[in-house]
Design a protein around this motif. Structure first.
Motif, PDB file in Angstrom:
ATOM      1  N   LEU A   1       0.763  -1.390   0.230  1.00  0.00           N
ATOM      2  CA  LEU A   1       0.447  -0.001   0.258  1.00  0.00           C
ATOM      3  C   LEU A   1       1.148   1.449  -0.416  1.00  0.00           C
ATOM      4  N   GLU A   2       1.908   0.993   0.670  1.00  0.00           N
ATOM      5  CA  GLU A   2       3.108   2.608   0.783  1.00  0.00           C
ATOM      6  C   GLU A   2       3.258   2.960  -0.117  1.00  0.00           C
ATOM      7  N   ALA A   3       4.261   1.776  -1.575  1.00  0.00           N
ATOM      8  CA  ALA A   3       4.786   1.670  -2.309  1.00  0.00           C
ATOM      9  C   ALA A   3       3.330   2.084  -3.355  1.00  0.00           C
ATOM     10  N   ASN A   4       2.194   1.897  -2.920  1.00  0.00           N
ATOM     11  CA  ASN A   4       1.490   2.051  -4.650  1.00  0.00           C
ATOM     12  C   ASN A   4       0.927   4.152  -3.355  1.00  0.00           C
ATOM     13  N   ARG A   5       1.205   4.062  -2.668  1.00  0.00           N
ATOM     14  CA  ARG A   5       0.724   5.667  -2.169  1.00  0.00           C
ATOM     15  C   ARG A   5      -1.020   5.485  -2.079  1.00  0.00           C
ATOM     16  N   ARG A   6      -1.413   4.324  -1.056  1.00  0.00           N
ATOM     17  CA  ARG A   6      -1.963   3.938  -0.824  1.00  0.00           C
ATOM     18  C   ARG A   6      -2.474   3.338   0.482  1.00  0.00           C
ATOM     19  N   ASP A   7      -1.613   4.637   1.495  1.00  0.00           N
ATOM     20  CA  ASP A   7      -2.040   4.404   3.018  1.00  0.00           C
ATOM     21  C   ASP A   7      -3.557   5.138   3.711  1.00  0.00           C
ATOM     22  N   GLU A   8      -4.489   5.398   2.795  1.00  0.00           N
ATOM     23  CA  GLU A   8      -4.949   6.016   3.486  1.00  0.00           C
ATOM     24  C   GLU A   8      -6.445   5.440   4.776  1.00  0.00           C
ATOM     25  N   ALA A   9      -6.012   4.039   4.959  1.00  0.00           N
ATOM     26  CA  ALA A   9      -6.543   3.022   5.616  1.00  0.00           C
ATOM     27  C   ALA A   9      -6.477   3.598   7.036  1.00  0.00           C
ATOM     28  N   GLY A  10      -4.823   3.614   6.951  1.00  0.00           N
ATOM     29  CA  GLY A  10      -4.542   4.369   8.363  1.00  0.00           C
ATOM     30  C   GLY A  10      -3.522   5.108   8.391  1.00  0.00           C
ATOM     31  N   ARG A  11      -3.958   6.430   7.923  1.00  0.00           N
ATOM     32  CA  ARG A  11      -3.030   7.643   8.094  1.00  0.00           C
ATOM     33  C   ARG A  11      -3.241   8.659   9.508  1.00  0.00           C
ATOM     34  N   TYR A  12      -4.443   8.794   9.356  1.00  0.00           N
ATOM     35  CA  TYR A  12      -4.657   9.625  10.345  1.00  0.00           C
ATOM     36  C   TYR A  12      -5.461   8.394  11.956  1.00  0.00           C
ATOM     37  N   GLU A  13      -4.595   7.135  11.902  1.00  0.00           N
ATOM     38  CA  GLU A  13      -4.761   6.339  13.350  1.00  0.00           C
ATOM     39  C   GLU A  13      -3.255   6.530  13.636  1.00  0.00           C
ATOM     40  N   PRO A  14      -4.091   6.816  15.661  1.00  0.00           N
ATOM     41  CA  PRO A  14      -5.702   6.424  15.667  1.00  0.00           C
ATOM     42  C   PRO A  14      -6.309   7.298  16.035  1.00  0.00           C
TER      43      PRO A  14
END
Length: 230
Positions: free
Chosen positions: A29-42
């Motif tokens: 996910l990081e390699a594809n720049r798609r880390d949105e699902a954990g970017r603001y956690e917690p």
């Protein structure tokens, strides 16, 4: 890049059996720049901290609804907030100032355009706090939703996880055509197709721009096939 990520995993000393595969998935996910699902956690330690801490002070019976859900709208390239998103936020603010509910939930992620640096819910939050002086403790954000179906699902998850009373109805506001869509049978079918369930027990239109609904506990179901499911 993948070889480097694999090397990192091989060098790590993961104490639990599932961590190598979990870490590899996260690195993809990081390699594809798609880390949105954990970017603001917690969230409850960050953007939602003030609100979660203040929930115990709310007198729920004073209000008609437990919260007001505002559905986001992605901005054009180069803008942080679309005109439609601002208008929907205005509507949510008006309902809040009319004391319909003690909380506003702003829902929308990094959706349009692809990999935009702007998050719909965070930009709406800034807008409401600046324009209407709505206190941070009265706003919850869902920074992950990518579709109308996940707007409702993620809002239900926040409400259920934070202990917002589930015996009360909630209110949703959006554009007139959007409210028309979500209150028709076709939206129930769409939710069943995309999520596998309907994230509400019911939804009923109460005005051209608003509908009342009740979140369903089915929304807590986690879809392991969706890497962007928070």
């Amino acid at each position: 890049l993948l070889k480097a990520k694999l090397a990192e995993i091989k060098l790590a000393r993961d104490p639990l059996f599932f961590e190598p595969t979990l870490n590899f998935a996260l690195k993809l996910l990081e390699a594809n720049r798609r880390d949105e699902a954990g970017r603001y956690e917690p969230l409850e330690a960050g953007e939602n901290k003030a609100t979660v801490q203040d929930l115990k002070n709310i007198r729920w019976t004073v209000y008609s609804y437990s919260f007001i859900l505002v559905l986001g709208s992605g901005p054009p390239a180069g803008l942080n907030l679309s005109k439609i998103g601002a208008k929907r936020a205005d509507q949510g603010a008006q309902l809040f100032l009319e004391r319909k509910a003690p909380l506003i939930i702003l829902s929308g992620g990094h959706v349009h355009p692809m990999q935009t640096p702007y998050n719909e819910s965070i930009e709406m939050k800034r807008y409401l706090m600046e324009k209407f002086k709505i206190p941070q403790k009265s706003i919850l954000i869902d920074p992950y939703a990518r579709h109308t179906t996940t707007n409702f699902r993620n809002a239900a998850r926040l409400a259920l996880r934070y202990g917002i009373p589930n015996d009360r109805k909630a209110l949703v506001t959006s554009s007139e055509d959007h409210i028309a869509i979500v209150t028709k049978d076709g939206f129930r079918i769409r939710c069943s197709t995309e999520l596998g369930y309907f994230p509400m027990e019911f939804i009923t239109r109460v005005s051209p721009i608003a509908a009342e609904f009740k979140p369903s506990v089915a929304s807590l179901f986690f879809d392991a096939n969706d890497p962007l499911d928070p």
